[in-house]
Design a protein around this motif. Sequence first.
Motif, PDB file in Angstrom:
ATOM      1  N   MET A 324       0.863  -1.470  -0.056  1.00 18.79           N
ATOM      2  CA  MET A 324       0.005   0.075  -0.072  1.00 18.79           C
ATOM      3  C   MET A 324       0.881   1.383  -0.068  1.00 18.79           C
ATOM      4  SD  MET A 324      -2.900   1.347  -0.385  1.00 18.79           S
ATOM      5  CE  MET A 324      -3.773  -0.203  -0.380  1.00 18.79           C
ATOM      6  N   PRO A 325       1.880   1.602   0.760  1.00 15.83           N
ATOM      7  CA  PRO A 325       2.873   2.530   0.802  1.00 15.83           C
ATOM      8  C   PRO A 325       3.248   2.899  -0.644  1.00 15.83           C
ATOM      9  CG  PRO A 325       3.432   1.075   2.597  1.00 15.83           C
ATOM     10  CD  PRO A 325       2.509   0.392   1.783  1.00 15.83           C
ATOM     11  N   ASN A 326       3.458   1.797  -1.686  1.00 15.22           N
ATOM     12  CA  ASN A 326       4.007   2.055  -2.933  1.00 15.22           C
ATOM     13  C   ASN A 326       2.918   2.505  -4.014  1.00 15.22           C
ATOM     14  OD1 ASN A 326       6.372   1.129  -1.648  1.00 15.22           O
ATOM     15  ND2 ASN A 326       6.194  -1.136  -2.501  1.00 15.22           N
ATOM     16  N   ALA A 327       1.640   1.963  -3.534  1.00 16.64           N
ATOM     17  CA  ALA A 327       0.305   2.277  -4.627  1.00 16.64           C
ATOM     18  C   ALA A 327      -0.414   3.751  -3.938  1.00 16.64           C
ATOM     19  CB  ALA A 327      -0.603   1.164  -4.104  1.00 16.64           C
ATOM     20  N   LEU A 328       0.323   3.957  -2.669  1.00 14.20           N
ATOM     21  CA  LEU A 328      -0.487   5.415  -2.199  1.00 14.20           C
ATOM     22  C   LEU A 328      -0.905   6.559  -3.371  1.00 14.20           C
ATOM     23  CD1 LEU A 328      -1.460   6.747   0.364  1.00 14.20           C
ATOM     24  CD2 LEU A 328       1.177   7.783   0.683  1.00 14.20           C
ATOM     25  N   VAL A 329       0.185   6.744  -4.294  1.00 12.72           N
ATOM     26  CA  VAL A 329      -0.423   7.899  -5.174  1.00 12.72           C
ATOM     27  C   VAL A 329      -1.791   7.361  -6.081  1.00 12.72           C
ATOM     28  CG1 VAL A 329       0.971   6.772  -7.168  1.00 12.72           C
ATOM     29  CG2 VAL A 329       0.793   9.198  -6.731  1.00 12.72           C
ATOM     30  N   MET A 330      -2.330   6.356  -5.816  1.00 13.99           N
ATOM     31  CA  MET A 330      -3.329   6.037  -6.545  1.00 13.99           C
ATOM     32  C   MET A 330      -4.536   6.289  -5.438  1.00 13.99           C
ATOM     33  SD  MET A 330      -2.412   2.488  -8.218  1.00 13.99           S
ATOM     34  CE  MET A 330      -4.253   2.134  -9.284  1.00 13.99           C
ATOM     35  N   MET A 331      -4.354   6.243  -4.123  1.00 13.84           N
ATOM     36  CA  MET A 331      -5.168   6.733  -3.305  1.00 13.84           C
ATOM     37  C   MET A 331      -5.137   8.382  -2.801  1.00 13.84           C
ATOM     38  SD  MET A 331      -5.575   3.337  -2.835  1.00 13.84           S
ATOM     39  CE  MET A 331      -4.674   2.150  -3.734  1.00 13.84           C
ATOM     40  N   ARG A 377      -8.741   2.273   4.924  1.00 13.50           N
ATOM     41  CA  ARG A 377      -9.042   3.653   5.631  1.00 13.50           C
ATOM     42  C   ARG A 377      -7.989   4.756   4.835  1.00 13.50           C
ATOM     43  NH1 ARG A 377     -12.551   4.227   9.262  1.00 13.50           N
ATOM     44  NH2 ARG A 377     -11.691   5.987  10.063  1.00 13.50           N
ATOM     45  N   ILE A 378      -7.112   4.320   4.167  1.00 15.92           N
ATOM     46  CA  ILE A 378      -6.206   5.433   3.341  1.00 15.92           C
ATOM     47  C   ILE A 378      -6.708   6.086   2.446  1.00 15.92           C
ATOM     48  CG2 ILE A 378      -4.013   5.286   2.219  1.00 15.92           C
ATOM     49  CD1 ILE A 378      -2.817   3.086   3.777  1.00 15.92           C
ATOM     50  N   PRO A 379      -7.488   5.558   1.334  1.00 18.47           N
ATOM     51  CA  PRO A 379      -7.777   6.494   0.226  1.00 18.47           C
ATOM     52  C   PRO A 379      -8.671   7.700   0.809  1.00 18.47           C
ATOM     53  CG  PRO A 379      -8.157   4.398  -0.138  1.00 18.47           C
ATOM     54  CD  PRO A 379      -8.134   4.579   1.276  1.00 18.47           C
ATOM     55  N   GLY A 391      -5.849  -0.350  -7.301  1.00 19.32           N
ATOM     56  CA  GLY A 391      -4.663  -0.246  -6.332  1.00 19.32           C
ATOM     57  C   GLY A 391      -4.970  -0.919  -5.138  1.00 19.32           C
ATOM     58  N   SER A 392      -6.075  -0.885  -4.521  1.00 22.35           N
ATOM     59  CA  SER A 392      -6.245  -1.547  -3.240  1.00 22.35           C
ATOM     60  C   SER A 392      -6.357  -2.964  -3.359  1.00 22.35           C
ATOM     61  CB  SER A 392      -7.538  -0.948  -2.666  1.00 22.35           C
ATOM     62  OG  SER A 392      -7.639  -1.535  -1.276  1.00 22.35           O
ATOM     63  N   LEU A 393      -7.012  -3.321  -4.496  1.00 19.88           N
ATOM     64  CA  LEU A 393      -7.257  -4.761  -4.769  1.00 19.88           C
ATOM     65  C   LEU A 393      -6.032  -5.330  -5.221  1.00 19.88           C
ATOM     66  CD1 LEU A 393     -11.078  -4.482  -6.391  1.00 19.88           C
ATOM     67  CD2 LEU A 393     -10.184  -5.560  -4.078  1.00 19.88           C
ATOM     68  N   ALA A 394      -5.354  -4.812  -5.976  1.00 19.21           N
ATOM     69  CA  ALA A 394      -3.994  -5.247  -6.193  1.00 19.21           C
ATOM     70  C   ALA A 394      -3.082  -5.637  -5.384  1.00 19.21           C
ATOM     71  CB  ALA A 394      -3.385  -4.209  -7.432  1.00 19.21           C
ATOM     72  N   TYR A 450       0.769   7.396 -15.465  1.00 22.39           N
ATOM     73  CA  TYR A 450       0.231   7.912 -14.299  1.00 22.39           C
ATOM     74  C   TYR A 450       1.479   8.702 -13.611  1.00 22.39           C
ATOM     75  CZ  TYR A 450      -2.596   8.372 -10.175  1.00 22.39           C
ATOM     76  OH  TYR A 450      -3.466   9.035  -9.223  1.00 22.39           O
ATOM     77  N   ALA A 451       2.594   7.995 -13.559  1.00 19.57           N
ATOM     78  CA  ALA A 451       3.620   8.614 -12.800  1.00 19.57           C
ATOM     79  C   ALA A 451       4.068  10.083 -13.615  1.00 19.57           C
ATOM     80  CB  ALA A 451       4.804   7.639 -12.626  1.00 19.57           C
ATOM     81  N   ALA A 452       4.218   9.868 -14.855  1.00 18.30           N
ATOM     82  CA  ALA A 452       4.452  11.056 -15.562  1.00 18.30           C
ATOM     83  C   ALA A 452       3.485  12.230 -15.271  1.00 18.30           C
ATOM     84  CB  ALA A 452       4.550  10.824 -17.010  1.00 18.30           C
ATOM     85  N   ILE A 453       2.158  11.940 -15.364  1.00 19.16           N
ATOM     86  CA  ILE A 453       1.130  12.837 -14.803  1.00 19.16           C
ATOM     87  C   ILE A 453       1.271  13.515 -13.618  1.00 19.16           C
ATOM     88  CG2 ILE A 453      -1.290  13.264 -14.398  1.00 19.16           C
ATOM     89  CD1 ILE A 453      -1.879  11.092 -16.735  1.00 19.16           C
TER      90      ILE A 453
END
Length: 477
Positions: A324-331, A377-379, A391-394, A450-453
């Motif tokens: 989740m810390p690595n997917a945080l930018v999606m949340m 509860r993060i997003p 991201g969460s399900l992944a 997404y990262a570039a954006i």
Amino acid sequence: MPPEKKDLRNAGRGARARTPQFVKNFRGVKNWKEASTWLEWRQIEDIECITPDQAGVARGKMMPSKKFTSNTSLALPSAVFMTTITGSYPEDGNGFSYPEDDGDLKLVPDLSTLSVVPWESDPTAQVICDLVHQDGRSVEFTPRNLLRRVVAAYARRGLKPVVAPEIEFYLVRKNPDPDYPLTPPVGRSGRPIGGGQGYSIAGVNEFDELIDDIYHFSEAQGLEIDTLIHEEGAGQLEINLRHGDPVELADQVFLFKRTIREAALKHDTYATFMAKPIQGQPGSAMHIHQSIIDKKTGRNIFSTEDGSESEAFLHFIGGMQKHMPNALVMMAPYVNSYRRLTQAASAPVNTKWGYDNRTTAFRIPRSDPAARRVENRIPSSDANPYLALAGSLACGLIGLINEEKPDAPVGTTANEDRIDLPRGLLEAVERFEGDTTLRDTLGGGFVSTYAAIKKAEFETFMEVISPWEREFLLLNV
């Protein structure tokens, strides 16, 4: 009037009796023939063909209903899904490359999402579309397709995710000048709304007419609200949705955001889903409840036959904790999102889990074994629902596949300890790009785009001089 133009609603009693049931459904049809009848019965004049961009903003085209049902080819430039929230475009690099021809992507209407647009004065309908390349291949970097990709990864293992989002938002006074802070609205009492109104019925009643419009608009679109409450913030409300398929629930959140904004504007008020719109007030979250069903048995894999916790339940949590810390930018997709994620606040900055513990990132609500679930509860509410769910399900799926072991559950206050999450947007993007397992699950095309954006959005934010800088640096440094 020619027979094909006849309004079935005004026809004789016999004609009404012969009206097929699907025509009366508020939401969705099975095929184009049904779509034509559905639109004609409602005398729909225009169709909004919409799809979410990376920010969750509705993009698309409007057209006459007759053109919509005449096998018209729809397309949008691919650049629409590479634009930042400010309307600019990122630089090439790190796997991202802007298409030189800016070629078209085809819009494919998902007729199961067809519904009316109840706030329009002229009879108007809307339909959510998927995107494919000209040769029919799915476009991997668009949000709805990304969520479908993650759900399909579960399906290949005989599993079906079930989710239930909760969306918080603020009602604020109209404020067309971005240089001025947002302020709480005035309710029916004639007084500005104050904070500390958590679960207050009187707080909800301050906005009775606006909330009635939200309910009416939602019902007309076939959207189901489970509950609505007043949250802790001044003018902060929360809507809970019933559990179901991730794509269907992401569609509902996408449409709910449009609906709530339109209902607020009707009452000369803004509705905002910013993560932290008002200084000193709580942030707004989009909590996600998640469980996984075995498609063969229909059983929740988080519980064993005797009702106890399963190994799969613990592995899912382990995957959430690790990735989740690595997917945080999606949340937490914007610089403002990280103003919500602070210590000793209701928003978690940890990766801990616990039973009915709202200070942990991953809360296990009290439930019977069949309803055992993990609440993320993060997003924040500014997140694109398709991306937050994907991201969460992944993260949970990676935990299931790799049999990740979680830490021990926490029964005490967890949000005053160390911060486990990235503290800002650039750090979150760096963590996002560096997780190769997450990249493999989500697809390299999406991750690089997404990262570039996000990097480009950060650079435009850095061009703005804030009031804090003028107050403390102007005459002191």
